[in-house]
Design an enzyme around this catalytic site. Sequence first.
Site, PDB file in Angstrom:
ATOM      1  N   MET A  30       0.845  -1.196   0.000  1.00 27.55           N
ATOM      2  CA  MET A  30       0.000   0.000   0.000  1.00 27.55           C
ATOM      3  C   MET A  30       0.885   1.252   0.000  1.00 27.55           C
ATOM      4  SD  MET A  30      -3.431  -0.934   2.079  1.00 27.55           S
ATOM      5  CE  MET A  30      -2.799  -0.742   3.715  1.00 27.55           C
ATOM      6  N   GLY A  31       2.162   1.085  -0.379  1.00 29.41           N
ATOM      7  CA  GLY A  31       3.050   2.233  -0.476  1.00 29.41           C
ATOM      8  C   GLY A  31       3.593   2.675   0.857  1.00 29.41           C
ATOM      9  N   ALA A  32       4.100   3.940   0.898  1.00 29.21           N
ATOM     10  CA  ALA A  32       4.824   4.452   2.076  1.00 29.21           C
ATOM     11  C   ALA A  32       5.895   3.424   2.446  1.00 29.21           C
ATOM     12  CB  ALA A  32       3.876   4.729   3.224  1.00 29.21           C
ATOM     13  N   HIS A  34       9.132   1.082   3.172  1.00 31.24           N
ATOM     14  CA  HIS A  34      10.255   1.099   4.118  1.00 31.24           C
ATOM     15  C   HIS A  34      11.070  -0.161   3.885  1.00 31.24           C
ATOM     16  CE1 HIS A  34       7.791  -1.756   6.261  1.00 31.24           C
ATOM     17  NE2 HIS A  34       6.811  -0.871   6.349  1.00 31.24           N
ATOM     18  N   GLY A  36      11.139  -2.911   5.288  1.00 27.03           N
ATOM     19  CA  GLY A  36      10.367  -4.153   5.308  1.00 27.03           C
ATOM     20  C   GLY A  36       9.865  -4.498   3.907  1.00 27.03           C
ATOM     21  N   HIS A  37       9.340  -3.480   3.190  1.00 27.74           N
ATOM     22  CA  HIS A  37       8.878  -3.725   1.821  1.00 27.74           C
ATOM     23  C   HIS A  37      10.056  -4.100   0.915  1.00 27.74           C
ATOM     24  CE1 HIS A  37       5.665  -0.812   3.230  1.00 27.74           C
ATOM     25  NE2 HIS A  37       4.962  -1.842   2.836  1.00 27.74           N
ATOM     26  N   ASP A 150       2.270  -9.056   9.249  1.00 29.49           N
ATOM     27  CA  ASP A 150       0.827  -9.284   9.149  1.00 29.49           C
ATOM     28  C   ASP A 150       0.569 -10.792   9.096  1.00 29.49           C
ATOM     29  OD1 ASP A 150      -0.177  -6.499   8.958  1.00 29.49           O
ATOM     30  OD2 ASP A 150       1.156  -6.478   7.237  1.00 29.49           O
ATOM     31  N   GLN A 153      -2.931 -11.864   8.199  1.00 28.41           N
ATOM     32  CA  GLN A 153      -3.184 -11.608   6.772  1.00 28.41           C
ATOM     33  C   GLN A 153      -2.602 -12.742   5.935  1.00 28.41           C
ATOM     34  OE1 GLN A 153      -2.853  -7.723   4.558  1.00 28.41           O
ATOM     35  NE2 GLN A 153      -0.794  -8.466   4.151  1.00 28.41           N
TER      36      GLN A 153
HETATM   37  O1  PAF Z   1      -0.111  -5.769   3.580  1.00 30.00           O
HETATM   38  C1  PAF Z   1      -0.529  -4.845   2.837  1.00 30.00           C
HETATM   39  O2  PAF Z   1       0.167  -3.860   2.569  1.00 30.00           O
HETATM   40  C2  PAF Z   1      -1.941  -4.922   2.282  1.00 30.00           C
HETATM   41  O3  PAF Z   1      -2.814  -5.495   3.187  1.00 30.00           O
HETATM   42  C3  PAF Z   1      -2.008  -5.645   0.929  1.00 30.00           C
HETATM   43  C4  PAF Z   1      -1.571  -7.096   1.018  1.00 30.00           C
HETATM   44  C5  PAF Z   1      -1.130  -4.917  -0.087  1.00 30.00           C
HETATM   45  C6  PAF Z   1      -3.451  -5.634   0.404  1.00 30.00           C
HETATM   46  O4  PAF Z   1      -3.928  -4.336   0.262  1.00 30.00           O
END
Ligand code: PAF
Length: 280
Positions: A30-32, A34, A36-37, A150, A153
């Site tokens: 979802m952007g922003a 860091h 971790g991404h 997450d 998730q």
């Molecule tokens: O973990 C996230 O950033 C969001 O939940 C995802 C998996 C991109 C779905 O919008």
Amino acid sequence: MEFYADVASLQSAMADHRRAGRSIGFCPTMGALHQGHLSLIEASRKENDITICSIYVNPTQFNDPEDLQKYPRELDRDRDMLAEAGCDGLFFPSDEMMYPKPAVMAMQFGPLENVMEGVHRAGHFNGVGLVVAKLLHLVGPTRAYFGQKDLQQFAVIRQMVEDLMFPVDLVCVPIVRESDGLAMSSRNARLSPVARKTAAQLYAFLQEAREQLLQGRSVMSVGQWVRAQLGEHRDINLEYFEIVHSHTLQSISKMNSSEPTSLCIAAWVGGVRLIDNLTV
Ligand code: PAF
């Protein structure tokens, strides 16, 4: 890095890659962004010929309009970070593209969502399931990468992929932490300097709880200890602390060394809701 602002250009590029026999790693975000991404991008680059990232702040997974509105949006900065990290393509759709009409279908995950985040964020996993299903259809990746922060998730997406037979391998990438242990999150930017310092205590409690479990203290007394400590904390407002099976997410009553166990926490610090988890 290629930019895909619309579904048609994304799908045609992905079809070309598949025709050429290239494996596609996909990192939805979802952007922003860091570190971790970036660890998702790094993991994907090691295992695939092509790495695609998406940036889309998905409205259907927010049950609090203020949270959605405050969610940081930094597309220019994110693009530069992704290009530098060696990402091959970025998909950044609009709301109109992802939801031309409001979704009628709803996803339910039973016991996987009747706990923790699912209890405190009604409808959240329906929104996550919907958008991840759409993204997986559009990208058609070989592998998809999600962060372990997450944890719930990941469990929900694993269930969806299994139930709906998506031809994709899911990869759970370990949490990346700041030097004081705070799990990296786009929400950390909203913490004041004082709250930022307090927030690191969440990881300290998780570590202490794990230590106590490893020393043989019972699951019940460790749970009570954490809830009592944080229940009295002046600057941390605990939402939940659970000791669960890492895949089923159901609370356990006894440690079993052959089953994966996770300590999961959610708390408000300085007006920001944070989650974290630690595997025992
Ligand atoms: O973990 C996230 O950033 C969001 O939940 C995802 C998996 C991109 C779905 O919008």
